[in-house]
Design an enzyme around this catalytic site. Structure first.
Site: not given
Ligand code: NAP
Length: 484
Positions: A17-18, A20, A22, A51, A216, A235, A240
């Site tokens: 998820g590099g 994404g 987060l 991906r 928030e 959540d 937390h």
């Molecule tokens: P996001 O923006 O939707 O990113 C998801 C990542 O996963 C993307 O890099 C995506 O890239 C990759 N991905 C999706 N399907 C995949 C697959 N089948 N194989 C490999 N890579 C895949 O999500 P996010 O907000 O970063 O959140 C990631 C996690 O952290 C989640 O569990 C979320 O609940 C948790 N989290 C996030 C936050 C936040 O502030 N964002 C805070 C707390 C916890 P591709 O589509 O290119 O594959």
């Protein structure tokens, strides 16, 4: 069994998820800050994995942009971004397919710490663990970092624990709760267990009640479809706020080491009484001006999911019997502020007479903004005119008290990632803790899902529904003001 104290000369950190949100907003900027602080060993490698098809150059360009966006320019001096970016690599991989796994296996180096950050949706955690194992990429010294949410109830969390346990020992699993990485949260332990002043008073004999607030200003924004199936209890409270409660309520661990601390936290969770329905207030923000209501944001006109919750929680043990913990958290509130307040009891007798006024000592631990602690102390109002008492703060805002070092306290994510690399699990949740927390929250959620009651409505920019105030007033108490 994995050895947790291997020297950290260098490491391979793979961020699934590099690409994404987060990773771009928190993880990579955090790692850059560690690089700036000289804590990134030479030769350490960070491998983004997702991906999307791109090469290492493309990934570096993406992360350059992210760091320029999320690390202020004045904080980017003295450490060339190019040096950090040179440590990045990328592999296109599918968590649920076969593509990319052989390539990742080839990239891994022998004899370095291997850490795998699962920054993807929770539905992929099991698939990643399985493939890391099946392709021989994870070895005995590997660690996995698992993001929230860790399950949505006891059953799913238990299932996920069992799936991960098929491939990794508990000592290799780092369930992240970034609240535990906050400087103030660790300072809470330092204050409690590093001083003689507080611990003798830290019980129901001297503490009237405790308030934990995480407020928030944002709504559920683009996360509507996820949030609407979750709500504030799942959540925020189950993880937390529960972790904060544990750190306040736990007995002193014999040592500041992973299982001693986590054993004590687990005992607290197991000592929580079920919360009576009368002691739970659930709310949903209404529409206001140009901003839509919770239901608009969730795109669900019938939604009964709470965007606010307040609870009165009893910890049934010798130390806390009779001293309630009030928890509240919500979205679209008046200010963005997180605080733990330990409200001490009144002095048993006022020698100054009631007209002098009475003030309670309150230890306020602020998590955001301006991390720090304040102890309210009663003194004489200066000047003539007899003895009148006022409340003044003994203030320890870290940035003020510690000078430049206090300003630059590491962000929670950067601290926690480095703990993973060092093999220190103290600030990560153990599987049994997470399950115990779900076992406590599940019956409450089931009860309100069954009775179908609607959450109370509250005005955006307020402190939440009126009913939450009543919860406190019933016991002759008041919430502290939510302020930045
Ligand atoms: P996001 O923006 O939707 O990113 C998801 C990542 O996963 C993307 O890099 C995506 O890239 C990759 N991905 C999706 N399907 C995949 C697959 N089948 N194989 C490999 N890579 C895949 O999500 P996010 O907000 O970063 O959140 C990631 C996690 O952290 C989640 O569990 C979320 O609940 C948790 N989290 C996030 C936050 C936040 O502030 N964002 C805070 C707390 C916890 P591709 O589509 O290119 O594959």
């Amino acid at each position: 069994m994995v050895s947790r104290v291997i020297p950290v000369d260098t490491f391979d950190l793979v961020i699934f998820g590099g690409t994404g949100d987060l990773a771009r907003r928190k993880i990579l900027p955090g790692l850059y800050r560690r690089f700036q602080a000289g804590q990134m060993p030479e030769g350490a490698r960070i491998i983004g994995a997702a991906r999307s098809e791109m090469d290492a150059e493309g990934y570096r360009a993406m992360i350059r942009e992210a760091i320029e966006e999320f690390v202020p320019e004045e904080k980017r001096v003295n450490a060339p971004l190019d040096g950090f970016l040179a440590q990045l690599d990328y592999v296109a991989i599918d968590a649920t397919g076969t593509g990319g796994w052989d390539r990742l296996a080839e990239m891994m180096r022998a004899d370095v710490v291997r850490a795998f950050y699962f920054s993807v949706g929770p539905a992929l955690f099991g698939a990643l663990a399985e493939r890391l194992h099946d392709h021989g990429i994870a070895n005995e010294q590997s660690r996995i970092v698992v993001e929230k949410p860790f399950g949505r109830d006891l059953e799913s969390a238990g299932k996920l624990n069992r799936t991960l346990a098929q491939h990794f020992d508990e000592t290799q699993i780092y369930r992240i709760d970034h609240y535990l990485g906050k400087e103030t949260v660790q300072n809470l332990m330092a204050v409690r267990f590093g001083n003689v002043l507080f611990e003798p008073l830290w019980n129901s004999q001297y503490v009237d009640h405790i308030q934990i607030t995480v407020a928030e200003t944002v709504g559920i924004g683009g996360r509507g479809s996820y949030y609407d199936k979750s709500g504030a209890m799942r959540d925020m409270v189950q993880n937390h706020l529960m972790q904060l409660l544990c750190l306040i309520a736990m007995e002193p661990p014999s040592r500041f080491e992973p299982d001693s601390v986590r054993d004590e936290k687990l005992k607290v969770i197991r000592a929580l009484d079920p919360v009576r329905p009368d002691d739970i207030v659930r709310g949903q923000y209404a529409a206001s001006g140009d901003t839509g209501s919770y239901r608009d944001d969730a795109d669900n006109p019938d939604s009964r999911t709470e965007s606010f919750i307040a609870l009165k929680v009893n910890v049934s043990n010798w130390r806390w019997a009779g001293t309630p913990f009030y928890l509240r958290t919500g979205k679209r509130l008046k200010a963005r502020a997180s605080e733990i307040a330990v409200v001490f009891k009144d002095a048993p007798h006022s020698i100054f007479g009631e007209e002098a006024g009475r003030h309670r000592n309150i230890l306020s631990i602020r998590l955001q903004p301006n991390e720090g602690m304040t102890l309210g102390v009663t003194i004489k109002e200066p000047g003539p005119g007899g003895m009148r008492l006022i409340d003044v703060p003994l203030d320890m805002t870290f940035a003020d008290a510690l000078g430049p070092e206090g300003e630059d306290v590491p962000d929670a994510y950067e601290r926690l990632i480095m703990d993973v690399i060092r093999g220190n699990q103290t600030l990560f949740m153990r599987g049994d803790e997470v399950e115990a927390a779900w076992a406590w929250t599940d019956p409450m959620i089931e009860a309100w899902e069954e009775d179908g009651r609607r959450p109370c409505s509250y005005e955006p920019g307020s402190t939440g529904p009126e009913e939450a105030q009543i919860l406190m007033h019933r016991a002759g108490r008041r919430w502290r003001e939510i302020k930045t």
